[in-house]
Design an enzyme around this catalytic site. Sequence first.
Site, PDB file in Angstrom:
ATOM      1  N   GLY A  15      57.956  15.176  60.685  1.00  0.00           N
ATOM      2  CA  GLY A  15      58.520  15.178  62.031  1.00  0.00           C
ATOM      3  C   GLY A  15      59.974  15.605  62.125  1.00  0.00           C
ATOM      4  O   GLY A  15      60.663  15.247  63.080  1.00  0.00           O
ATOM      5  N   ASN A  17      61.013  18.611  62.761  1.00  0.00           N
ATOM      6  CA  ASN A  17      61.137  19.483  63.942  1.00  0.00           C
ATOM      7  C   ASN A  17      61.153  18.659  65.229  1.00  0.00           C
ATOM      8  O   ASN A  17      61.917  18.970  66.149  1.00  0.00           O
ATOM      9  CB  ASN A  17      60.013  20.522  63.955  1.00  0.00           C
ATOM     10  CG  ASN A  17      60.364  21.751  63.132  1.00  0.00           C
ATOM     11  OD1 ASN A  17      61.208  22.551  63.516  1.00  0.00           O
ATOM     12  ND2 ASN A  17      59.734  21.878  61.971  1.00  0.00           N
ATOM     13  N   ILE A  95      43.529  22.586  63.544  1.00  0.00           N
ATOM     14  CA  ILE A  95      43.395  23.794  64.374  1.00  0.00           C
ATOM     15  C   ILE A  95      43.013  23.371  65.792  1.00  0.00           C
ATOM     16  O   ILE A  95      42.074  22.591  65.995  1.00  0.00           O
ATOM     17  CB  ILE A  95      42.352  24.749  63.761  1.00  0.00           C
ATOM     18  CG1 ILE A  95      42.875  25.247  62.412  1.00  0.00           C
ATOM     19  CG2 ILE A  95      42.062  25.907  64.704  1.00  0.00           C
ATOM     20  CD1 ILE A  95      41.876  26.063  61.619  1.00  0.00           C
ATOM     21  N   ASN A 110      53.563  26.931  68.589  1.00  0.00           N
ATOM     22  CA  ASN A 110      53.470  26.466  67.200  1.00  0.00           C
ATOM     23  C   ASN A 110      54.630  27.064  66.413  1.00  0.00           C
ATOM     24  O   ASN A 110      55.114  28.150  66.736  1.00  0.00           O
ATOM     25  CB  ASN A 110      52.143  26.923  66.577  1.00  0.00           C
ATOM     26  CG  ASN A 110      51.995  26.471  65.135  1.00  0.00           C
ATOM     27  OD1 ASN A 110      52.303  25.315  64.804  1.00  0.00           O
ATOM     28  ND2 ASN A 110      51.546  27.351  64.260  1.00  0.00           N
ATOM     29  N   HIS A 112      55.545  28.221  62.485  1.00  0.00           N
ATOM     30  CA  HIS A 112      54.940  28.497  61.172  1.00  0.00           C
ATOM     31  C   HIS A 112      56.054  28.968  60.239  1.00  0.00           C
ATOM     32  O   HIS A 112      56.893  29.782  60.638  1.00  0.00           O
ATOM     33  CB  HIS A 112      53.855  29.563  61.317  1.00  0.00           C
ATOM     34  CG  HIS A 112      53.073  29.788  60.063  1.00  0.00           C
ATOM     35  ND1 HIS A 112      52.097  28.910  59.632  1.00  0.00           N
ATOM     36  CD2 HIS A 112      53.141  30.761  59.119  1.00  0.00           C
ATOM     37  CE1 HIS A 112      51.579  29.354  58.487  1.00  0.00           C
ATOM     38  NE2 HIS A 112      52.199  30.477  58.155  1.00  0.00           N
TER      39      HIS A 112
HETATM   40  C1  GAR Z   1      57.480  22.936  59.011  1.00  0.00           C
HETATM   41  O1  GAR Z   1      58.033  23.687  57.969  1.00  0.00           O
HETATM   42  C2  GAR Z   1      56.557  23.815  59.846  1.00  0.00           C
HETATM   43  O2  GAR Z   1      56.991  25.136  59.957  1.00  0.00           O
HETATM   44  C3  GAR Z   1      55.299  23.741  59.038  1.00  0.00           C
HETATM   45  O3  GAR Z   1      55.213  22.395  58.613  1.00  0.00           O
HETATM   46  C4  GAR Z   1      56.533  21.876  58.474  1.00  0.00           C
HETATM   47  C5  GAR Z   1      56.591  20.594  59.272  1.00  0.00           C
HETATM   48  O4  GAR Z   1      57.787  19.918  59.021  1.00  0.00           O
HETATM   49  N1  GAR Z   1      54.164  24.139  59.796  1.00  0.00           N
HETATM   50  C6  GAR Z   1      53.101  24.736  59.255  1.00  0.00           C
HETATM   51  O5  GAR Z   1      52.989  24.945  58.060  1.00  0.00           O
HETATM   52  C7  GAR Z   1      52.026  25.141  60.257  1.00  0.00           C
HETATM   53  N2  GAR Z   1      51.055  25.977  59.661  1.00  0.00           N
HETATM   54  P1  GAR Z   1      58.219  18.699  59.942  1.00  0.00           P
HETATM   55  O6  GAR Z   1      57.029  17.737  59.998  1.00  0.00           O
HETATM   56  O7  GAR Z   1      59.371  18.083  59.209  1.00  0.00           O
HETATM   57  O8  GAR Z   1      58.588  19.219  61.317  1.00  0.00           O
END
Ligand code: GAR
Length: 215
Positions: A15, A17, A95, A110, A112
């Site tokens: 979490g 982000n 998904i 989203n 990525h």
């Molecule tokens: C982030 O790096 C995001 O870009 C990636 O997961 C991480 C989540 O971090 N998302 C993916 O890989 C989607 N396919 P967070 O939980 O600390 O925000």
Amino acid sequence: MSDVLKLGVLASGRGSNLQSILDAIDAGNLDARVDVVVSNTPRCRALERAAGRGIRAECISRKAAGGRRPQLLRMTEILQAAGVDLVVLAGFNLITPPEMTAAFPNRILNIHPTLLPAFAGGMAPAPQQDAIDWGVKFTGCTIHVVTDELDAGPIVAQAAVPVRDGDDADTLSDRILVEEHRLYPQVLQWFAEGRVRVEGRRVFVADNSEPSEVG
Ligand code: GAR
């Protein structure tokens, strides 16, 4: 769209982000409110961060819902009932079903951790490792509109990050995350200002002086 942009966040893990979005709201850089955080992972950090701030935090497990499909449909119902303007996928490892994209057309985003369309699919840190293994000199992150094709929706914004010779998935992920935490709140503010227009595969961000509706 309401005065303040109402966000529903889907997250499965750490979490960070989500935290960057909350921090931007606190700092007055993002005119939005996180109304609900939904996860498929009990007691994950993202849910703790939300609950710690008094934000509604819901875990919908596959088991309790009676399967993957009912789980995702229940999440869709929660987001609809909450009346959120935008659904923000922030480290969500499932998904999205067609029912969710239909309920929020051009209103699910989203992030990525690569420069899409390179190294689509999979969850961090696999895409970062794929970029290293392929030998690319630049990778980064992409924020895109979610459609029914995995990681293939219209691109709203990207940030490039160089790959260094000594990088492993952790060091590279850390540098990409810095860009993620900068970019997601920025993109959400564009939506809050009504400046984002989706035309087919292309996304246009209007000047501050000419607000437009999301197409
Ligand atoms: C982030 O790096 C995001 O870009 C990636 O997961 C991480 C989540 O971090 N998302 C993916 O890989 C989607 N396919 P967070 O939980 O600390 O925000």
